[in-house]
Motif scaffolding. Structure first.
Motif, PDB file in Angstrom:
ATOM      1  N   GLY A   1      48.890  42.629  30.009  1.00 11.13           N
ATOM      2  CA  GLY A   1      50.142  41.902  30.091  1.00 11.13           C
ATOM      3  C   GLY A   1      51.100  42.240  28.967  1.00 11.13           C
ATOM      4  O   GLY A   1      50.755  42.932  28.002  1.00 11.13           O
ATOM      5  N   GLN A   2      52.343  41.719  29.133  1.00 14.20           N
ATOM      6  CA  GLN A   2      53.394  41.934  28.146  1.00 14.20           C
ATOM      7  C   GLN A   2      53.494  40.719  27.231  1.00 14.20           C
ATOM      8  O   GLN A   2      53.009  39.626  27.546  1.00 14.20           O
ATOM      9  N   ILE A   3      54.159  40.894  26.105  1.00 12.73           N
ATOM     10  CA  ILE A   3      54.206  39.846  25.088  1.00 12.73           C
ATOM     11  C   ILE A   3      55.194  38.740  25.462  1.00 12.73           C
ATOM     12  O   ILE A   3      54.872  37.555  25.384  1.00 12.73           O
ATOM     13  N   GLY A   4      56.394  39.059  25.865  1.00  8.81           N
ATOM     14  CA  GLY A   4      57.385  38.027  26.169  1.00  8.81           C
ATOM     15  C   GLY A   4      57.963  37.411  24.904  1.00  8.81           C
ATOM     16  O   GLY A   4      58.060  38.057  23.859  1.00  8.81           O
ATOM     17  N   VAL A   5      58.325  36.131  24.984  1.00  6.15           N
ATOM     18  CA  VAL A   5      58.979  35.450  23.860  1.00  6.15           C
ATOM     19  C   VAL A   5      58.134  34.311  23.292  1.00  6.15           C
ATOM     20  O   VAL A   5      58.606  33.554  22.445  1.00  6.15           O
ATOM     21  N   ASP A   6      56.885  34.191  23.768  1.00  8.56           N
ATOM     22  CA  ASP A   6      55.991  33.153  23.250  1.00  8.56           C
ATOM     23  C   ASP A   6      55.229  33.716  22.056  1.00  8.56           C
ATOM     24  O   ASP A   6      54.444  34.659  22.195  1.00  8.56           O
ATOM     25  N   VAL A   7      55.465  33.123  20.863  1.00 10.30           N
ATOM     26  CA  VAL A   7      54.830  33.620  19.641  1.00 10.30           C
ATOM     27  C   VAL A   7      53.311  33.505  19.710  1.00 10.30           C
ATOM     28  O   VAL A   7      52.583  34.339  19.145  1.00 10.30           O
ATOM     29  N   ASP A   8      52.805  32.504  20.416  1.00 11.39           N
ATOM     30  CA  ASP A   8      51.362  32.253  20.468  1.00 11.39           C
ATOM     31  C   ASP A   8      50.697  32.836  21.706  1.00 11.39           C
ATOM     32  O   ASP A   8      49.558  32.478  22.029  1.00 11.39           O
ATOM     33  N   ILE A   9      51.376  33.736  22.393  1.00 12.98           N
ATOM     34  CA  ILE A   9      50.833  34.244  23.653  1.00 12.98           C
ATOM     35  C   ILE A   9      49.530  35.017  23.459  1.00 12.98           C
ATOM     36  O   ILE A   9      48.672  35.077  24.356  1.00 12.98           O
ATOM     37  N   LEU A  10      49.325  35.605  22.287  1.00 15.33           N
ATOM     38  CA  LEU A  10      48.110  36.406  22.035  1.00 15.33           C
ATOM     39  C   LEU A  10      46.963  35.576  21.458  1.00 15.33           C
ATOM     40  O   LEU A  10      45.855  36.102  21.297  1.00 15.33           O
ATOM     41  N   SER A  11      47.213  34.314  21.170  1.00 11.39           N
ATOM     42  CA  SER A  11      46.202  33.480  20.500  1.00 11.39           C
ATOM     43  C   SER A  11      44.882  33.385  21.253  1.00 11.39           C
ATOM     44  O   SER A  11      43.816  33.356  20.621  1.00 11.39           O
ATOM     45  N   PRO A  12      44.865  33.312  22.596  1.00 13.02           N
ATOM     46  CA  PRO A  12      43.568  33.190  23.286  1.00 13.02           C
ATOM     47  C   PRO A  12      42.692  34.435  23.218  1.00 13.02           C
ATOM     48  O   PRO A  12      41.522  34.375  23.616  1.00 13.02           O
ATOM     49  N   TYR A  13      43.235  35.542  22.736  1.00 13.32           N
ATOM     50  CA  TYR A  13      42.517  36.814  22.816  1.00 13.32           C
ATOM     51  C   TYR A  13      41.842  37.158  21.495  1.00 13.32           C
ATOM     52  O   TYR A  13      42.427  37.047  20.426  1.00 13.32           O
ATOM     53  N   LYS A  14      40.595  37.608  21.643  1.00  7.38           N
ATOM     54  CA  LYS A  14      39.811  38.006  20.472  1.00  7.38           C
ATOM     55  C   LYS A  14      40.324  39.319  19.893  1.00  7.38           C
ATOM     56  O   LYS A  14      40.276  39.537  18.686  1.00  7.38           O
ATOM     57  N   ALA A  15      40.784  40.207  20.759  1.00 11.23           N
ATOM     58  CA  ALA A  15      41.295  41.502  20.297  1.00 11.23           C
ATOM     59  C   ALA A  15      42.358  41.995  21.267  1.00 11.23           C
ATOM     60  O   ALA A  15      42.326  41.676  22.461  1.00 11.23           O
ATOM     61  N   ILE A  16      43.287  42.790  20.755  1.00  8.14           N
ATOM     62  CA  ILE A  16      44.355  43.401  21.538  1.00  8.14           C
ATOM     63  C   ILE A  16      44.220  44.917  21.422  1.00  8.14           C
ATOM     64  O   ILE A  16      43.997  45.449  20.327  1.00  8.14           O
ATOM     65  N   ILE A  17      44.360  45.608  22.555  1.00  7.22           N
ATOM     66  CA  ILE A  17      44.258  47.066  22.600  1.00  7.22           C
ATOM     67  C   ILE A  17      45.622  47.643  22.956  1.00  7.22           C
ATOM     68  O   ILE A  17      46.193  47.295  24.000  1.00  7.22           O
ATOM     69  N   ILE A  18      46.144  48.495  22.090  1.00  2.22           N
ATOM     70  CA  ILE A  18      47.431  49.159  22.318  1.00  2.22           C
ATOM     71  C   ILE A  18      47.121  50.625  22.576  1.00  2.22           C
ATOM     72  O   ILE A  18      46.842  51.399  21.655  1.00  2.22           O
ATOM     73  N   ALA A  19      47.125  51.017  23.857  1.00  2.00           N
ATOM     74  CA  ALA A  19      46.619  52.320  24.282  1.00  2.00           C
ATOM     75  C   ALA A  19      47.752  53.284  24.593  1.00  2.00           C
ATOM     76  O   ALA A  19      48.373  53.218  25.649  1.00  2.00           O
ATOM     77  N   LYS A  20      48.068  54.142  23.650  1.00  4.71           N
ATOM     78  CA  LYS A  20      48.997  55.254  23.807  1.00  4.71           C
ATOM     79  C   LYS A  20      50.393  54.801  24.240  1.00  4.71           C
ATOM     80  O   LYS A  20      50.872  55.200  25.309  1.00  4.71           O
ATOM     81  N   PRO A  21      51.085  54.016  23.430  1.00  3.91           N
ATOM     82  CA  PRO A  21      52.461  53.642  23.782  1.00  3.91           C
ATOM     83  C   PRO A  21      53.380  54.854  23.689  1.00  3.91           C
ATOM     84  O   PRO A  21      53.189  55.747  22.865  1.00  3.91           O
ATOM     85  N   SER A  22      54.415  54.846  24.540  1.00  7.23           N
ATOM     86  CA  SER A  22      55.395  55.936  24.532  1.00  7.23           C
ATOM     87  C   SER A  22      56.827  55.439  24.390  1.00  7.23           C
ATOM     88  O   SER A  22      57.752  56.250  24.333  1.00  7.23           O
ATOM     89  N   LYS A  23      57.013  54.111  24.330  1.00  9.44           N
ATOM     90  CA  LYS A  23      58.344  53.524  24.160  1.00  9.44           C
ATOM     91  C   LYS A  23      58.356  52.654  22.906  1.00  9.44           C
ATOM     92  O   LYS A  23      57.320  52.128  22.491  1.00  9.44           O
ATOM     93  N   ALA A  24      59.554  52.498  22.356  1.00 11.22           N
ATOM     94  CA  ALA A  24      59.681  51.766  21.090  1.00 11.22           C
ATOM     95  C   ALA A  24      59.379  50.283  21.265  1.00 11.22           C
ATOM     96  O   ALA A  24      59.736  49.664  22.269  1.00 11.22           O
ATOM     97  N   PHE A  25      58.697  49.720  20.259  1.00  8.37           N
ATOM     98  CA  PHE A  25      58.404  48.289  20.224  1.00  8.37           C
ATOM     99  C   PHE A  25      59.634  47.532  19.734  1.00  8.37           C
ATOM    100  O   PHE A  25      60.235  47.896  18.721  1.00  8.37           O
ATOM    101  N   ALA A  26      60.004  46.465  20.442  1.00  5.40           N
ATOM    102  CA  ALA A  26      61.077  45.590  19.981  1.00  5.40           C
ATOM    103  C   ALA A  26      60.597  44.793  18.777  1.00  5.40           C
ATOM    104  O   ALA A  26      59.393  44.577  18.583  1.00  5.40           O
ATOM    105  N   GLU A  27      61.529  44.341  17.955  1.00  8.65           N
ATOM    106  CA  GLU A  27      61.169  43.589  16.754  1.00  8.65           C
ATOM    107  C   GLU A  27      60.425  42.307  17.092  1.00  8.65           C
ATOM    108  O   GLU A  27      59.530  41.892  16.373  1.00  8.65           O
TER     109      GLU A  27
END
Length: 561
Positions: free
Chosen positions: A225-251
């Motif tokens: 999934g995508q992050i969106g605008v919820d600061v706590d959206i990743l809280s339920p997850y033990k780990a996040i995998i960022i696999a070969k991004p090709s576009k710039a990350f927004a601030e």
């Protein structure tokens, strides 16, 4: 008469004592571990887990019957491990050794069908008979673990390419505790932790990481999934995998990731700093690799990591298939492809210990910075002794396969490709404003709680090839090298990495156990063998003759002539 009575009484006491000791030994398993590495002692992690079993665990081990010396050793080590487990868990732990070659034909067929369900394939063993013939037999170094209504298969034998039989056997014995406790944990854990693949920045698609996803799903609930605008959206997850991004990350996305890490989240970055793929070279024979700016440099730099925009060539490399007859009937032949380095795994870390080489594809390098950071760093993957590093922009051509690599051009060695950092991370948003897309009342955490982060300078390490994506896709194994038809250790590396990132209880430390392999010195064996042969043959005869002479001398002294 009294002396005779005492002698009989003492004899009966000795016999009774031996019988009692023998009975106790059959009922009570114990062992005093005198080895320096405590190879026969369970770790506290396994002990605590076995003491808290909520239901019965039953293990069937199929390494039994007529076995050669090596497999007998592994079978014996497995039995000793089972005895150790049982001594801790008591009646809640039961095990059985089964000979797959016993039973009727129907029973054997049923057992083979069960093996096929768990992916167990017979190991072929060739041995020399007394008359010089080679005898072929099949061995099943596997086990099945039962808990309530669930069953898991366990592979007991490790077979790492490049290692000898004795080394692979030693690695297999080292891994027994981890493999069985890992199976127990997977069976008993009902609520799987969550991990997620990040989307929204040109990351690899679901089919591109389906092999890694399937492997991780044995341990975790895997989401995307995508992050969106919820600061706590990743809280339920033990780990996040960022696999070969090709576009710039927004601030805003960088802020959410930063604060997720500050609050104890774990992140696995797999980043290509140079934008180039083998598919582009198949379309046109030459292409140029340019810097792939995904707007993470400042964030990783703050965390003590710099992914360099370079391309690595390595003498120790994988192979690709090339058409040897471009103007006639196609003939595909495997040729070395120096842009696919075979990366050596560190033998000292639980993530990378005892795994095969890891296949890269258009790999970069990593530097660490910030020696004052409260971080412990470990290099997990590195190139070989003969490495060439190309700065961007770099021209890559399929014609490069015809060039003979010059040793002087490959003068760099052991360049870091994957690094894990553990400790307290500083926030990249310290003394900065919250991005305007997010709620303005969000409180910024300036430094993290103790946590872990891992960076790999090659996004393709987690990617499996997919043919015919649009319809009826065909998935190739993760780490598969089509030129050599070998499967390298990419999947093991990714699974171990995520397991280690998520491990709060010390499970993965079991993979770090080291048992010293004590082999005979073959150089010394080849020298001076005549001396030892004479010792082995002559010394027993001399001892017998000496004992006979002493006996005759004592008789003469006692009884005279």
């Amino acid at each position: 008469m009294k002396d005779r009575y005492l002698s009989i009484r003492n004899l009966l006491l000795v016999i009774a004592g031996l019988l009692i000791v023998n009975w106790l030994a059959s009922k009570w398993f114990f062992r005093i571990d005198l080895t320096s590495e405590k190879r026969h002692t369970l770790t506290s992690t396994s002990t605590n887990f076995l003491e808290d079993l909520s239901s019965d665990v039953y293990v069937k081990i199929y390494l039994h019957g007529e076995l050669n010396v090596g497999f007998q050793s592994l079978s014996r080590a497995s039995r000793e491990m089972m005895e150790e487990f049982k001594s801790v868990a008591g009646r809640q732990f039961q095990f059985e050794f089964v000979d797959p070659n016993d039973g009727t034909t129907e029973e054997k067929k049923a057992l083979m069908a069960e093996f096929e369900k768990y992916g167990f394939e017979p190991q072929t063993v060739f041995e020399n008979a007394e008359d010089g013939r080679k005898i072929q037999s099949y061995v099943f170094p596997y086990a099945t673990v039962y808990f309530e209504e669930r069953v898991i298969g366990v592979k007991l034998l490790e077979n790492i390419p490049g290692y000898g039989g004795a080394e692979n056997l030693n690695i297999s014995v080292e891994s027994l505790e981890y493999k069985f406790t890992d199976a127990f944990r997977r069976l008993i854990t009902k609520d799987k932790p969550k991990v997620a693949f990040l989307e929204g920045h040109g990351e690899l698609e679901e089919l591109d990481v389906i092999e890694a996803t399937d492997a991780l799903s044995k341990y975790y609930q895997v989401d995307r999934g995508q992050i969106g605008v919820d600061v706590d959206i990743l809280s339920p997850y033990k780990a996040i995998i960022i696999a070969k991004p090709s576009k710039a990350f927004a601030e805003k996305d960088k802020f959410v990731l930063d604060q997720y890490l500050m609050n104890g989240g774990r992140i696995l970055y797999l980043i290509d700093a140079v934008n180039i793929t083998l598919d582009s070279l198949r379309i046109q024979p030459q292409t140029i690799g340019l810097y792939n700016d995904v707007n993470l440099d400042d964030q990783l730099f703050r965390y003590g990591i710099r992914v360099n925009p370079v391309l690595v060539e390595d003498i120790q490399a994988g192979r690709i298939l090339m058409n040897a007859r471009p103007n006639g009937k196609p003939q595909l032949v495997p040729v070395p492809w120096l842009y696919s380095p075979l990366l050596a795994a560190s033998p000292s870390h639980p993530i990378s210990r005892n795994i095969n080489l890891v296949r890269g594809d258009f790999t970069g390098t990593i530097d660490t910075i910030g020696s004052d950071l409260a971080l412990e760093r470990t290099v997990l993957l590195q190139t070989s002794q003969y490495t060439k590093v190309n700065s961007t922009p770099v021209f890559v051509s399929m014609a490069d396969v015809n060039k003979q690599p010059q040793k002087e051009a490959f003068g760099q060695s052991f360049k870091p490709i994957a690094i894990i950092q553990e400790g307290i991370f500083p926030s990249v948003f310290q003394n900065r404003a919250v991005p305007r897309e997010l709620a303005s009342n969000v409180k910024i955490k300036d430094s993290s709680v103790p946590t872990r982060m891992m960076v790999v300078a090659d996004g393709d390490i987690i990617r499996n090839d997919v043919r015919f994506k649009s319809s009826n896709p065909r998935i190739t194994p993760l780490g598969y090298d089509e030129g050599s038809q070998q499967v390298y250790g990419n999947k093991d590396f990714i699974v171990n990495a995520v397991n280690y990132l998520c491990d709060d209880d010390g499970w993965m430390q079991l993979r770090g156990r080291h048992l010293t392999l004590r082999l005979l010195d073959r150089a010394k064996l080849s020298q001076g063998t005549g001396f030892w042969k004479w010792i082995n043959v002559g010394l027993p005869v001399m001892l017998v003759v000496f004992a006979s002479l002493v006996f005759i001398w004592m008789r003469r002294k006692r009884f005279g002539n």
